[in-house]
Scaffold this motif. Structure first.
Motif, PDB file in Angstrom:
ATOM      1  N   ILE A 161      -8.498  -1.938   6.420  1.00  0.00           N
ATOM      2  CA  ILE A 161      -7.696  -3.157   6.466  1.00  0.00           C
ATOM      3  C   ILE A 161      -8.295  -4.091   7.508  1.00  0.00           C
ATOM      4  CG2 ILE A 161      -5.421  -4.153   6.932  1.00  0.00           C
ATOM      5  CD1 ILE A 161      -4.214  -1.431   6.188  1.00  0.00           C
TER       6      ILE A 161
ATOM      7  N   ALA B 267       5.241  -2.779   8.140  1.00  0.00           N
ATOM      8  CA  ALA B 267       5.022  -1.338   7.996  1.00  0.00           C
ATOM      9  C   ALA B 267       6.364  -0.664   7.749  1.00  0.00           C
ATOM     10  CB  ALA B 267       4.353  -0.762   9.234  1.00  0.00           C
TER      11      ALA B 267
ATOM     12  N   GLY C 280      -3.650   3.924   9.610  1.00  0.00           N
ATOM     13  CA  GLY C 280      -2.888   3.111  10.548  1.00  0.00           C
ATOM     14  C   GLY C 280      -3.554   2.984  11.907  1.00  0.00           C
TER      15      GLY C 280
ATOM     16  N   LEU D 242       0.845  -1.194   0.000  1.00  0.00           N
ATOM     17  CA  LEU D 242       0.000   0.000   0.000  1.00  0.00           C
ATOM     18  C   LEU D 242       0.878   1.240   0.000  1.00  0.00           C
ATOM     19  CD1 LEU D 242      -2.686  -1.000   2.681  1.00  0.00           C
ATOM     20  CD2 LEU D 242      -2.711  -1.414   0.206  1.00  0.00           C
TER      21      LEU D 242
ATOM     22  N   TYR E 128       2.449  -2.156   4.643  1.00  0.00           N
ATOM     23  CA  TYR E 128       1.749  -0.895   4.861  1.00  0.00           C
ATOM     24  C   TYR E 128       2.773   0.236   4.746  1.00  0.00           C
ATOM     25  CZ  TYR E 128      -0.969   2.697   7.319  1.00  0.00           C
ATOM     26  OH  TYR E 128      -1.642   3.858   7.651  1.00  0.00           O
TER      27      TYR E 128
ATOM     28  N   VAL F  49      -7.807  -6.060   2.227  1.00  0.00           N
ATOM     29  CA  VAL F  49      -7.724  -4.606   2.139  1.00  0.00           C
ATOM     30  C   VAL F  49      -8.908  -4.113   1.319  1.00  0.00           C
ATOM     31  CG1 VAL F  49      -6.374  -2.631   1.349  1.00  0.00           C
ATOM     32  CG2 VAL F  49      -5.208  -4.648   2.242  1.00  0.00           C
TER      33      VAL F  49
ATOM     34  N   LEU G 235       2.037  -8.851   8.450  1.00  0.00           N
ATOM     35  CA  LEU G 235       1.826  -7.431   8.168  1.00  0.00           C
ATOM     36  C   LEU G 235       3.097  -6.673   8.516  1.00  0.00           C
ATOM     37  CD1 LEU G 235       0.085  -4.972   7.446  1.00  0.00           C
ATOM     38  CD2 LEU G 235      -0.812  -5.016   9.791  1.00  0.00           C
TER      39      LEU G 235
END
Length: 243
Positions: A82, A241, A212, A7, A107, A89, A239
């Motif tokens: 999400i 980030a 987030g 993303l 992310y 998503v 996941l």
């Protein structure tokens, strides 16, 4: 077929997608087994740190020129939700909401300029947080340069208010007072004083992307997600980030 979804098309998202595609290629894993998909609302990567430049078109890179040669699928849209439990998503694409399933999610939506609810700021304030914002400010400044009023007062009275600015290049800085309102003729301060200006540029800090906040796990006061040494979101399987 498994899918890695990234993303955001900024530096972190772009390099995550390219890096994943390169590693899959090194392992001999083709897109028939694992697909890499990048979700970004623009067709281009904007070099954000260059939004002060005069030639703004030179600060964008078409995503197709970078992603197509390495086999990364690109979806033009914006992530709106999400579901980490279901690994889905929600993406707004061409006016409709679609579900995008993933096996791994990166992310990388980054940060946004913090815009508090100050009256008039949205209408009269400018910024260079995005390519679109920089273009808007550029058009405004070029319009001012063409007006005889600005031409007659440029030396003494024409001023731009830089919120939270650095004291550099002789720019006058006001500290210890908050902005109460912004209008087409300047800024009203909470102490009752006023600064007249033709241009108000807002640069008062950044906050992590709002999406987030919906993710599990700890965040700091700026909304940034807590990760481990491998950029994995703590407590949320598969996941990651970055950015």
């Amino acid at each position: 077929m498994k899918r890695i979804v990234v993303l955001g098309g900024g530096f972190a998202g772009l390099w995550s997608a390219i890096g994943a595609a390169r590693r899959l290629d090194e392992e001999g894993i083709g897109p028939d087994r694992v697909r890499v998909t990048l979700v970004e609302r623009n067709d281009f990567h904007a070099i954000r740190v260059r939004n002060y430049e005069d030639d703004l078109d030179a600060t964008t890179v078409p995503l197709s020129t970078v992603l197509d040669p390495v086999g990364v699928e690109r979806i033009r849209g914006e992530a709106t939700a999400i579901d980490a439990d279901r690994r889905i998503v929600q993406v707004r694409r061409e006016g409709e909401e679609v579900e995008l399933r993933y096996d791994r999610l990166v992310y990388a939506l980054g940060s946004r300029l913090w815009r508090p609810p100050i009256p008039g700021l949205g209408e009269h304030g400018f910024d260079i947080d995005t390519y679109e914002g920089a273009k808007r400010l550029q058009a405004h400044l070029r319009g001012l340069a063409a007006t005889p009023v600005i031409g007659s007062v440029m030396g003494e009275e024409a001023r731009a208010v830089i919120a939270e600015a650095l004291d550099a290049l002789g720019v006058k800085v006001r500290t210890g007072v908050r902005v109460a309102a912004v209008d087409s003729e300047g800024v009203a301060l909470e102490d009752g004083s006023r600064i007249d200006a033709s241009t108000v540029v807002w640069c008062a800090g950044m906050r992590a992307h709002a999406l987030g906040a919906s993710l599990p796990g700890a965040k700091d006061e700026l909304g940034r997600i807590e990760v481990d040494a491998f950029m994995r979101v703590r407590g949320v399987p598969d996941l990651f980030a970055a950015g």
